[in-house]
Design an enzyme around this catalytic site. Sequence first.
Site: not given
Ligand code: BGC
Length: 825
Positions: A342
């Site tokens: 993530d």
């Molecule tokens: C979120 C994810 C997301 C990623 C990309 C993160 O902060 O937890 O779900 O896909 O950002 O934007």
Amino acid sequence: MTPLKADAPNLKPAQGLEKNPRLRTLIYVYALALVTAVLSLHAIAQQAAPIKHASNAQLADPGTEARVESLLKRMTLEEKLGQLVQYNDTGDDPDAQAGNQKPTDNGGVIVAINPVTANHLDAKQLAATGRMGSMLNTIGAARTDMYQHLAVDKSRLHIPLLFGADVIHGYRTIYPIPLGLASSWDPQLVTALCRMSAEEASTAGVRWFYSPMVDISRDARWGRTAEGAGEDAYLGATMARAYIRGYQGDDLSQPGHVAASVKHFAAYGAAQAGREYYTTDMSEITLRQDYLPPYKAAVEEGAATMMSAFNALNGVPSTANPFILGKILRGEWGFNGFVVSDYTAVMELLNHGIALDPATAARKALTAGVDVDMMSHFYDSQLPALVHSGQVPMSVVDEAVRRVLRVKIALGLFEHPYAQGKEVTAAVPEHRPLVRKAAEESIVLLKNDKIAGAPLLPLSAGPKKIALIGPLGDDAAEMVGAWGGAGRDPDIITIRQALEERAQKAGGALVYAKGTGIDDASQAGFAEAVNAAQDSDIAVLALGESNAMSGEAGSRAYLDLPGNQEQLLEAVAATGKPVVLLVFSGRPLVLDWAAQHVPAIFEVWFPGTEAGNAIANLLYGDVSPSGKLPMSFPRAVGQEPLYYNQFPTGRPATGIDLSKPPNGDTRFFSRYIDVPNSALFPFGFGLSYSNFGYQDVKVSKATIPLAQALANRGTPLLEATATVTNTGNRTATEVVQCYVRNLGASVEQPVRSLEGFERVTLAPGESKQVTFPLRFNELSFYNVDHVATMEATDYTVWIGGSSLADQEANFKVVAETQRAAEGRH
Ligand code: BGC
């Protein structure tokens, strides 16, 4: 309500050891090398657990493998690591490059809602030199093609980039938030929507979606409940499969197909106290029985990628967790796609305190099984030295690169690197009927009391003066929910627009009064709203949360209607006019006052582009509501986490009137002294404009030999059936639900668990027999050795229209000795 306050994120990497005396440094270096060697071997061993079968056959294609090997041989270490890093589109805007992007910018780019948007790296240069494998938040065909040309034309090996984005519930044509979609209990619909959004986004070069989020959430305080399918493993797993089928189809290389990224692995939804990014701690039995099934289902369906979660699970951050990434994901499930971290999650290992420096963080994440580093800038900055010093074997890097290249090849990116087809830049008119249907199916009718002898809804077609009141009655931007993709506000139909048209057609009229803001304290607008209600035949109130109150970093400690909206509701209800309440939210709210005083309530979630039309169709009865809750609605926040499949405990409060405070006889039970245990609106619940009756709940066998149950993993062991009849006077759809209880097992089992469901549309008076095959999968549980099994136990099956279904049938699983004793053969 206490106003929401954003805590300043503490995302600064922890300081290194630069101030330490030399001796300490030396000791540290030697100790580190030793520990590293041991840990690496351990992690590699975890990773190398034998893979039973490849989860995605396309990724295991021998032709693909030959191409991967031929490329890999020619790659420098820098180029290999390039495939393992992912950066934002920092754009050409100096403000954006400085990391000051706004949360949404419909002018051309979707930007992350994360605090760190830039790493001050020149993404164009990285693309042109093969030092970046994928990008996120690059929106628009012109931009993806621009970067892709740099990678394909200029970089030495011409390896295309993979563009990913948070297309979670629509790209340009927006459909309900995932929690709303789960309320449809309609997997075919979900598949069709996902195919639609994949087709839209791939015209802009996006071939990778950070979706579905399949985290089970049992705590409504957690804002990301909005992005998932709710509290139940069976519903969650069914939805997970539906998303993957829609995004990926049978062949990733087809135009309009995209790779899914299943997130967030693992158990992110169990954040303690519902607080975002907080820790999760649970037994392995709970993990396997209640939280892992949707991820596993997505892997079985062939998901090409997985995203590691931010949270620590039982003390080990998911982004450096060999147990879940190595042993379970790759070893037990045979996952052969790649894992992306993530956003800045590799860097956050420093904040978790399990790495003291970026090198350790990078090593731990990669060796645990995180192949791609999203935005931390740790893999490209740290791994060269780690590989050269032998702390990270080249074989581990190679394997991660292979996994990324396989997905790129399977997507056909080498043949078709650029955006394909005519770019979709606005909501697509032909897609509106599908997203409208989705909104209609997602909305749940929670209450519909009789007024003057007849249910308040649907509204009669005749002339009526309607007062539409509330901050969400005419706000296009707030119709879309937490992840509005690249949706454009002008494309959205508000409730006011739709109802005005309908009211006029019927010879009536609509008056709109905002009344208050979403999170306001001023009552200045109340009088206008009350007057509007007084002057009308009926008041429709559009109240609830804003988009930003749920989704990522949207945890709430209070679950009431925000600001002074409840006071507005009370003031309007005091006029005595019939009130219909439309609740917008990304989670279950506490609606106890409304449930007692308001005759009709719809939970509408965030319905998307066709919000107004879908709501109008339901209010006027063109469509009968069919949505059923995928999460329990609490009576009070203190009940959270609240879920229907609870454990019985040693002192179940069954048969006690829990609405009364305890007295001597009713105190020492598993209960609260100030609120009933039950949900205000339970899981699986939702009303229709018709009525349904259930008869003949039966099972096809009274007993099943245990040996047979254990030997037949895929085939049905028995069938449960019921006859459902539409007893009302209009055609309508019911979601028939099958719940199972297992009594007598060696591990305490929930009071009931959902093990099947089916949407059934029936004409008035029509009946249908619905059949649920029950296999090992539906009947087994995890024992103390964390193995899925069945024992000689008793089962009860209920079939009905919610988790309160009360018509049952029973059967037993019997061991051979028991069968013999009972004289059966
Ligand atoms: C979120 C994810 C997301 C990623 C990309 C993160 O902060 O937890 O779900 O896909 O950002 O934007």
